[in-house]
Motif scaffolding. Structure first.
Motif, PDB file in Angstrom:
ATOM      1  N   UNK A 118       0.905  -1.161   0.020  1.00 38.05           N
ATOM      2  CA  UNK A 118       0.029  -0.109   0.018  1.00 38.05           C
ATOM      3  C   UNK A 118       0.871   1.263   0.003  1.00 38.05           C
ATOM      4  N   UNK A 119       2.114   1.137   0.591  1.00 38.23           N
ATOM      5  CA  UNK A 119       3.007   2.428   0.663  1.00 38.23           C
ATOM      6  C   UNK A 119       3.951   2.269  -0.370  1.00 38.23           C
ATOM      7  N   UNK A 120       3.956   1.425  -1.291  1.00 33.11           N
ATOM      8  CA  UNK A 120       4.749   1.202  -2.585  1.00 33.11           C
ATOM      9  C   UNK A 120       6.177   0.964  -2.281  1.00 33.11           C
ATOM     10  N   UNK A 121       6.476   0.363  -0.941  1.00 31.65           N
ATOM     11  CA  UNK A 121       7.612  -0.126  -0.731  1.00 31.65           C
ATOM     12  C   UNK A 121       8.088  -1.611  -0.963  1.00 31.65           C
ATOM     13  N   UNK A 122       9.394  -1.730  -1.247  1.00 30.10           N
ATOM     14  CA  UNK A 122       9.778  -3.282  -1.640  1.00 30.10           C
ATOM     15  C   UNK A 122       9.377  -4.258  -0.491  1.00 30.10           C
ATOM     16  N   UNK A 123       9.256  -5.386  -0.855  1.00 32.06           N
ATOM     17  CA  UNK A 123       8.491  -6.207   0.166  1.00 32.06           C
ATOM     18  C   UNK A 123       9.901  -7.544   0.545  1.00 32.06           C
ATOM     19  N   UNK A 124       9.985  -7.924   1.702  1.00 34.56           N
ATOM     20  CA  UNK A 124      10.872  -8.889   2.030  1.00 34.56           C
ATOM     21  C   UNK A 124      10.229  -9.854   3.194  1.00 34.56           C
ATOM     22  N   UNK A 125      10.548 -11.092   3.082  1.00 30.48           N
ATOM     23  CA  UNK A 125       9.986 -12.026   4.184  1.00 30.48           C
ATOM     24  C   UNK A 125      11.191 -12.177   5.366  1.00 30.48           C
ATOM     25  N   UNK A 126      10.875 -10.966   5.961  1.00 28.19           N
ATOM     26  CA  UNK A 126      11.888 -10.971   7.178  1.00 28.19           C
ATOM     27  C   UNK A 126      11.957 -11.984   8.391  1.00 28.19           C
ATOM     28  N   UNK A 127      10.535 -11.964   8.578  1.00 26.94           N
ATOM     29  CA  UNK A 127      10.292 -12.965   9.784  1.00 26.94           C
ATOM     30  C   UNK A 127      10.392 -14.222   9.440  1.00 26.94           C
ATOM     31  N   UNK A 128       9.701 -14.750   8.416  1.00 30.61           N
ATOM     32  CA  UNK A 128       9.789 -16.311   8.011  1.00 30.61           C
ATOM     33  C   UNK A 128      11.364 -16.689   7.503  1.00 30.61           C
ATOM     34  N   UNK A 129      12.138 -15.974   6.835  1.00 39.26           N
ATOM     35  CA  UNK A 129      13.248 -16.269   6.553  1.00 39.26           C
ATOM     36  C   UNK A 129      14.397 -16.356   7.508  1.00 39.26           C
ATOM     37  N   UNK A 130      14.209 -15.119   8.620  1.00 35.14           N
ATOM     38  CA  UNK A 130      15.101 -15.317   9.804  1.00 35.14           C
ATOM     39  C   UNK A 130      14.629 -16.583  10.731  1.00 35.14           C
ATOM     40  N   UNK A 131      13.351 -16.722  10.831  1.00 41.84           N
ATOM     41  CA  UNK A 131      13.190 -17.920  11.797  1.00 41.84           C
ATOM     42  C   UNK A 131      13.352 -19.226  11.053  1.00 41.84           C
ATOM     43  N   UNK A 132      13.294 -19.584   9.947  1.00 40.22           N
ATOM     44  CA  UNK A 132      13.221 -20.581   9.063  1.00 40.22           C
ATOM     45  C   UNK A 132      14.805 -20.828   8.861  1.00 40.22           C
ATOM     46  N   UNK A 133      15.757 -19.933   8.919  1.00 39.23           N
ATOM     47  CA  UNK A 133      17.172 -20.067   8.829  1.00 39.23           C
ATOM     48  C   UNK A 133      17.697 -20.703  10.112  1.00 39.23           C
ATOM     49  N   UNK A 134      17.041 -20.371  11.076  1.00 39.20           N
ATOM     50  CA  UNK A 134      17.650 -20.888  12.429  1.00 39.20           C
ATOM     51  C   UNK A 134      16.750 -21.888  13.188  1.00 39.20           C
ATOM     52  N   UNK A 135      15.673 -22.330  12.641  1.00 38.19           N
ATOM     53  CA  UNK A 135      14.851 -23.323  13.597  1.00 38.19           C
ATOM     54  C   UNK A 135      15.229 -24.378  13.737  1.00 38.19           C
ATOM     55  N   UNK A 136      16.246 -25.240  13.102  1.00 39.36           N
ATOM     56  CA  UNK A 136      16.826 -26.257  13.504  1.00 39.36           C
ATOM     57  C   UNK A 136      17.911 -26.234  14.670  1.00 39.36           C
ATOM     58  N   UNK A 137      18.429 -24.976  14.800  1.00 41.94           N
ATOM     59  CA  UNK A 137      19.711 -24.952  15.776  1.00 41.94           C
ATOM     60  C   UNK A 137      18.828 -24.344  16.936  1.00 41.94           C
ATOM     61  N   UNK A 138      17.584 -23.760  16.891  1.00 41.44           N
ATOM     62  CA  UNK A 138      16.801 -23.009  18.215  1.00 41.44           C
ATOM     63  C   UNK A 138      16.319 -24.462  18.875  1.00 41.44           C
ATOM     64  N   UNK A 139      15.859 -25.187  18.077  1.00 40.49           N
ATOM     65  CA  UNK A 139      15.047 -26.500  18.474  1.00 40.49           C
ATOM     66  C   UNK A 139      16.214 -27.285  19.302  1.00 40.49           C
ATOM     67  N   UNK A 140      17.403 -27.463  18.714  1.00 33.30           N
ATOM     68  CA  UNK A 140      18.445 -28.135  19.591  1.00 33.30           C
ATOM     69  C   UNK A 140      18.997 -27.589  20.807  1.00 33.30           C
TER      70      UNK A 140
END
Length: 212
Positions: A118-140
């Motif tokens: 709506x604001x015409x800004x570039x979009x990023x999957x900040x939350x999902x990418x950050x969590x997905x990258x670290x999820x296995x390590x976080x679980x361990x």
């Protein structure tokens, strides 16, 4: 920045943040109450990580808290930005459970995509990418995986083998998530004092500053 400098910065700003935060359940809606509770929980996890690394050598317990911290942060953000009144009521009445943090991250990203579109800004999957990258390590780290087991021996002696770089990385990850939550909470709660203090803290560019 050394680990000692990191401790000083966190201690300085956490006191300012606590003063501005002044948590209290004085707002009438169920959503407000749940959000305040999750912000309080996030604060306790964050400060526990800080104290366990600063005042003790119980580093394994500090690392075990990073996933619960992130879970609480994402749940609070989802409540503030995404959840409907019906979803909030069902969760409050134990008729419905929170989605997994991975699912929450997708929902949060989708909401921010709508706002940025709506604001015409570039979009990023900040939350999902950050969590997905670290999820296995976080679980361990939380559930006694090899990420923890391999850190219990140092030179053949039972002693936490976490390096200063490990600890600085932990504090960085914890701080980035906590600050992100507080920025969104400051906007949600219309708390200008909190917003100012937290943005001053985030201006330290934590991802870069918190390095050995």
């Amino acid at each position: 920045m050394s680990l000692g400098d990191v401790f000083l910065e966190i201690n300085k700003y956490s006191n300012k943040i606590d003063k501005a935060l002044a948590l209290k359940d004085s707002r009438p809606s169920i959503k407000d109450s749940l959000v305040v509770a999750l912000v309080s929980l996030s604060r306790q996890h964050y400060l526990s990580i800080f104290l366990l690394t600063k005042e003790s050598t119980y580093y394994s317990s500090a690392f075990a808290l990073i996933r619960p911290l992130i879970d609480a942060v994402y749940r609070a953000i989802w409540l503030m930005k995404v959840a409907t009144d019906n979803q909030v009521e069902k969760i409050n009445n134990n008729e419905k459970q929170f989605m997994t943090t991975q699912e929450l991250s997708k929902k949060i990203d989708r909401k921010f995509h709508e706002l940025k579109e709506n604001e015409g800004e570039e979009q990023f999957d900040i939350f999902h990418n950050r969590y997905n990258k670290n999820s296995q390590v976080l679980h361990g780290l939380t559930h006694g995986g090899m990420e923890q087991i391999h850190k219990q021996l140092k030179d053949g002696i039972i002693y936490p083998a976490f390096t200063e770089e490990d600890l600085v990385g932990l504090l960085s990850e914890a701080t980035v998530n906590y600050v992100l939550l507080l920025i969104i909470y400051g906007e949600f709660n219309k708390n200008k004092e909190l917003d100012t203090v937290v943005r001053e803290f985030s201006d330290l560019k934590l991802e870069t500053v918190f390095k050995k």
